[in-house]
Enzyme design. Structure first.
Site, PDB file in Angstrom:
ATOM      1  N   GLN A  22       0.842  -1.195   0.000  1.00 27.05           N
ATOM      2  CA  GLN A  22       0.000   0.000   0.000  1.00 27.05           C
ATOM      3  C   GLN A  22       0.876   1.244   0.000  1.00 27.05           C
ATOM      4  OE1 GLN A  22      -3.405  -0.683   3.074  1.00 27.05           O
ATOM      5  NE2 GLN A  22      -1.783  -2.129   3.545  1.00 27.05           N
ATOM      6  N   HIS A  72      -1.353   1.590  -4.366  1.00 20.26           N
ATOM      7  CA  HIS A  72      -1.701   3.006  -4.243  1.00 20.26           C
ATOM      8  C   HIS A  72      -0.787   3.892  -5.080  1.00 20.26           C
ATOM      9  CE1 HIS A  72      -3.820   2.044  -0.175  1.00 20.26           C
ATOM     10  NE2 HIS A  72      -4.498   1.637  -1.217  1.00 20.26           N
ATOM     11  N   CYS A  97      -0.147  12.666 -15.668  1.00 19.31           N
ATOM     12  CA  CYS A  97      -1.089  13.576 -16.326  1.00 19.31           C
ATOM     13  C   CYS A  97      -2.414  12.843 -16.493  1.00 19.31           C
ATOM     14  CB  CYS A  97      -0.554  14.024 -17.684  1.00 19.31           C
ATOM     15  SG  CYS A  97      -1.746  15.091 -18.531  1.00 19.31           S
ATOM     16  N   CYS A 127      -3.705  13.175 -20.495  1.00 14.30           N
ATOM     17  CA  CYS A 127      -3.177  12.379 -21.618  1.00 14.30           C
ATOM     18  C   CYS A 127      -2.458  11.117 -21.167  1.00 14.30           C
ATOM     19  CB  CYS A 127      -2.252  13.229 -22.499  1.00 14.30           C
ATOM     20  SG  CYS A 127      -0.639  13.586 -21.760  1.00 14.30           S
ATOM     21  N   GLY A 187       3.107  -4.646   8.935  1.00 15.30           N
ATOM     22  CA  GLY A 187       2.962  -3.211   9.190  1.00 15.30           C
ATOM     23  C   GLY A 187       1.741  -2.589   8.554  1.00 15.30           C
ATOM     24  N   SER A 217      -2.556  -2.020   9.311  1.00 12.76           N
ATOM     25  CA  SER A 217      -3.726  -2.264  10.153  1.00 12.76           C
ATOM     26  C   SER A 217      -4.797  -2.960   9.313  1.00 12.76           C
ATOM     27  CB  SER A 217      -4.255  -0.941  10.701  1.00 12.76           C
ATOM     28  OG  SER A 217      -4.501  -0.052   9.632  1.00 12.76           O
TER      29      SER A 217
HETATM   30  P1  NAD Z   1      -1.836   2.240   8.922  1.00 13.29           P
HETATM   31  O1  NAD Z   1      -1.304   3.570   9.318  1.00 13.29           O
HETATM   32  O2  NAD Z   1      -3.288   2.042   8.884  1.00 13.29           O
HETATM   33  O3  NAD Z   1      -1.233   1.087   9.833  1.00 13.29           O
HETATM   34  C1  NAD Z   1       0.125   1.036  10.094  1.00 13.29           C
HETATM   35  C2  NAD Z   1       0.353  -0.235  10.896  1.00 13.29           C
HETATM   36  O4  NAD Z   1       1.752  -0.416  11.057  1.00 13.29           O
HETATM   37  C3  NAD Z   1      -0.252  -0.209  12.295  1.00 13.29           C
HETATM   38  O5  NAD Z   1      -0.980  -1.400  12.494  1.00 13.29           O
HETATM   39  C4  NAD Z   1       0.960  -0.114  13.228  1.00 13.29           C
HETATM   40  O6  NAD Z   1       0.763  -0.810  14.454  1.00 13.29           O
HETATM   41  C5  NAD Z   1       1.999  -0.798  12.389  1.00 13.29           C
HETATM   42  N1  NAD Z   1       3.381  -0.393  12.669  1.00 13.29           N
HETATM   43  C6  NAD Z   1       3.881   0.824  12.934  1.00 13.29           C
HETATM   44  N2  NAD Z   1       5.209   0.786  13.086  1.00 13.29           N
HETATM   45  C7  NAD Z   1       5.578  -0.499  12.905  1.00 13.29           C
HETATM   46  C8  NAD Z   1       6.820  -1.189  12.941  1.00 13.29           C
HETATM   47  N3  NAD Z   1       7.979  -0.560  13.181  1.00 13.29           N
HETATM   48  N4  NAD Z   1       6.833  -2.522  12.717  1.00 13.29           N
HETATM   49  C9  NAD Z   1       5.671  -3.210  12.483  1.00 13.29           C
HETATM   50  N5  NAD Z   1       4.461  -2.598  12.444  1.00 13.29           N
HETATM   51  C10 NAD Z   1       4.412  -1.262  12.651  1.00 13.29           C
HETATM   52  O7  NAD Z   1      -1.110   1.967   7.525  1.00 13.29           O
HETATM   53  P2  NAD Z   1      -1.634   1.274   6.258  1.00 13.29           P
HETATM   54  O8  NAD Z   1      -2.440   0.077   6.663  1.00 13.29           O
HETATM   55  O9  NAD Z   1      -0.533   1.089   5.338  1.00 13.29           O
HETATM   56  O10 NAD Z   1      -2.616   2.380   5.623  1.00 13.29           O
HETATM   57  C11 NAD Z   1      -2.260   3.728   5.545  1.00 13.29           C
HETATM   58  C12 NAD Z   1      -2.338   4.290   4.135  1.00 13.29           C
HETATM   59  O11 NAD Z   1      -1.476   5.427   4.041  1.00 13.29           O
HETATM   60  C13 NAD Z   1      -1.862   3.335   3.094  1.00 13.29           C
HETATM   61  O12 NAD Z   1      -2.886   3.239   2.197  1.00 13.29           O
HETATM   62  C14 NAD Z   1      -0.643   3.955   2.435  1.00 13.29           C
HETATM   63  O13 NAD Z   1      -0.894   4.168   1.051  1.00 13.29           O
HETATM   64  C15 NAD Z   1      -0.494   5.324   3.016  1.00 13.29           C
HETATM   65  N6  NAD Z   1       0.853   5.567   3.583  1.00 13.29           N
HETATM   66  C16 NAD Z   1       1.988   5.224   2.899  1.00 13.29           C
HETATM   67  C17 NAD Z   1       3.225   5.448   3.474  1.00 13.29           C
HETATM   68  C18 NAD Z   1       4.469   5.043   2.739  1.00 13.29           C
HETATM   69  O14 NAD Z   1       4.461   4.938   1.524  1.00 13.29           O
HETATM   70  N7  NAD Z   1       5.563   4.767   3.466  1.00 13.29           N
HETATM   71  C19 NAD Z   1       3.334   6.039   4.722  1.00 13.29           C
HETATM   72  C20 NAD Z   1       2.158   6.400   5.374  1.00 13.29           C
HETATM   73  C21 NAD Z   1       0.904   6.153   4.807  1.00 13.29           C
END
Ligand code: NAD
Length: 255
Positions: A109, A127, A135, A138, A195, A197
Site C-alpha cells: 500500500q 496506491h 497527467c 493524456c 505493518g 492495520s
Molecule cells: P496504517 O497507518 O493504517 O497502519 C500502520 C500499521 O503499522 C499499524 O498497524 C501499526 O501498528 C503498524 N506499525 C507501525 N510501526 C511499525 C513497525 N515498526 N513494525 C511493524 N508494524 C508497525 O497503515 P496502512 O495500513 O498502510 O494504511 C495507511 C495508508 O497510508 C496506506 O494506504 C498507504 O498508502 C499510506 N501511507 C503510505 C506510506 C508510505 O508509503 N511509506 C506512509 C504512510 C501512509
C-alpha cells in the site's frame, strides 16, 4: 492465534519458518508500518500528514481538480517526508526471501518505492508511487524532480499542458493492480502481513481471502490488529522480519 516475541519465543520463529519453506506461493502484503523504521511516519499518528492536511480537503481527486495549487501543498509535504529515505532491514528481509525463491509477490500500500530500492522485483503498488508525476488528461508519466519540492506552483504536462499530480492513488481514484493481485491471491497459500492495520479496502480483504481458502497468515506488527492471523510476530518489523528470514534461510536474515 500464536504470538511470537523477539528474544522470548525463539522456537516460534523456527516453527513458523518451516511453514514458509513448504508453502507453494507465499505473498507479502505491506503497509505504512514497514517503512516507519526508515523514518517515514504513518499518516494517522499525532503529527502525521493527515493531522496537518485533512485528507478530504487535500487528498481527493476532486480537491486536485478544484484547486491543484492547494493540493500541491500536501504533495510537497509528502515528497519531503519521503526524500532521502532508505530501506530498512524489514524491506531487505523480504527482498532476500524473494531472491531465495521463497516469496512470489509483494503487494504494498506504500508509495515510497523502498521495496524496489531494497531489491524486491515482484512488487504491486496498489496506491501508486511517488517517483513519477501523472497527467490525468493524456496519461503521460514524468519523473518526479526533487527541485519541485522547493518550487512554487503546479507542474504542467510537457505534452498537453494539463496540471500534473504525483502518480499516487488519491481518494476517489481506483486502486491499481487488482487483476494482478487477484492472480497472485489465487495461488497464495501463505500471506505475510507486515505493518498494516488492514482497515482500508481492498487491502483489508486480502487476508480473509487467503484464510478462506485454507492458507496461512503470518502477521508482523507492533500491536494486535483485527487480522485473523495464525501467528503474530509482535515487535518492530525491522527486527522481527530479519529474525524470521534468518530462521527460514539461515544466517542473520540481513543482506
Ligand atoms: P496504517 O497507518 O493504517 O497502519 C500502520 C500499521 O503499522 C499499524 O498497524 C501499526 O501498528 C503498524 N506499525 C507501525 N510501526 C511499525 C513497525 N515498526 N513494525 C511493524 N508494524 C508497525 O497503515 P496502512 O495500513 O498502510 O494504511 C495507511 C495508508 O497510508 C496506506 O494506504 C498507504 O498508502 C499510506 N501511507 C503510505 C506510506 C508510505 O508509503 N511509506 C506512509 C504512510 C501512509
Amino acid at each position: 492465534m500464536r504470538v511470537v516475541r523477539l528474544g522470548r519465543d525463539e522456537p516460534g520463529f523456527a516453527a513458523e519458518a518451516a511453514r514458509l519453506r513448504t508453502a507453494s506461493f507465499p505473498v507479502a502484503l505491506t503497509g505504512a508500518g514497514i517503512s516507519v523504521e526508515s523514518g517515514i511516519p504513518d499518516f494517522r499518528s499525532p503529527g502525521g500528514l493527515w493531522t496537518v492536511f485533512r485528507p478530504e480537503e487535500y487528498a481527493t481527486l476532486s480537491a486536485f481538480r478544484a484547486d491543484p495549487a492547494k493540493a500541491w501543498r500536501l504533495y510537497r509535504a509528502l515528497g519531503a517526508a519521503l526524500l532521502g529515505r532508505r530501506p530498512n532491514p524489514a524491506h531487505a528481509a523480504l527482498a532476500r526471501l524473494e531472491d531465495a525463491g521463497l516469496l512470489g509477490q509483494v503487494v504494498t500500500q506504500n508509495i515510497d518505492g523502498l521495496h524496489q530500492t531494497a531489491g524486491s522485483r515482484r512488487v504491486i503498488e496498489m496506491h501508486g508511487d511517488h517517483r513519477r508525476l501523472q497527467c490525468l488528461a493524456c496519461g503521460r508519466l514524468e519523473p518526479f524532480d526533487e527541485a519541485l519540492l522547493a518550487a512554487e506552483g503546479v507542474p504542467r504536462c510537457p505534452a498537453c499542458d494539463a496540471a500534473l499530480k504525483p502518480n499516487v492513488v488519491l481518494f476517489e481514484e481506483a486502486v491499481r493492480g487488482l487483476g494482478e493481485i487477484d492472480a497472485a491471491l489465487a495461488r497464495c497459500d501463505l500471506l505475510l502481513v507486515v505493518g498494516t492495520s488492514a482497515q482500508v479496502h481492498p487491502a483489508a480483504s486480502l487476508p480473509p481471502v487467503v484464510r478462506k481458502r485454507g492458507g496461512t497468515i503470518l502477521e508482523f506488527n507492533l500491536e494486535r490488529t483485527g487480522i485473523a492471523a495464525d501467528c503474530l510476530f509482535l515487535g518492530p518489523a525491522g527486527e522481527t522480519l530479519p529474525r524470521f528470514a534468518a530462521a527460514v534461510l539461515g544466517g542473520d536474515g540481513r543482506r
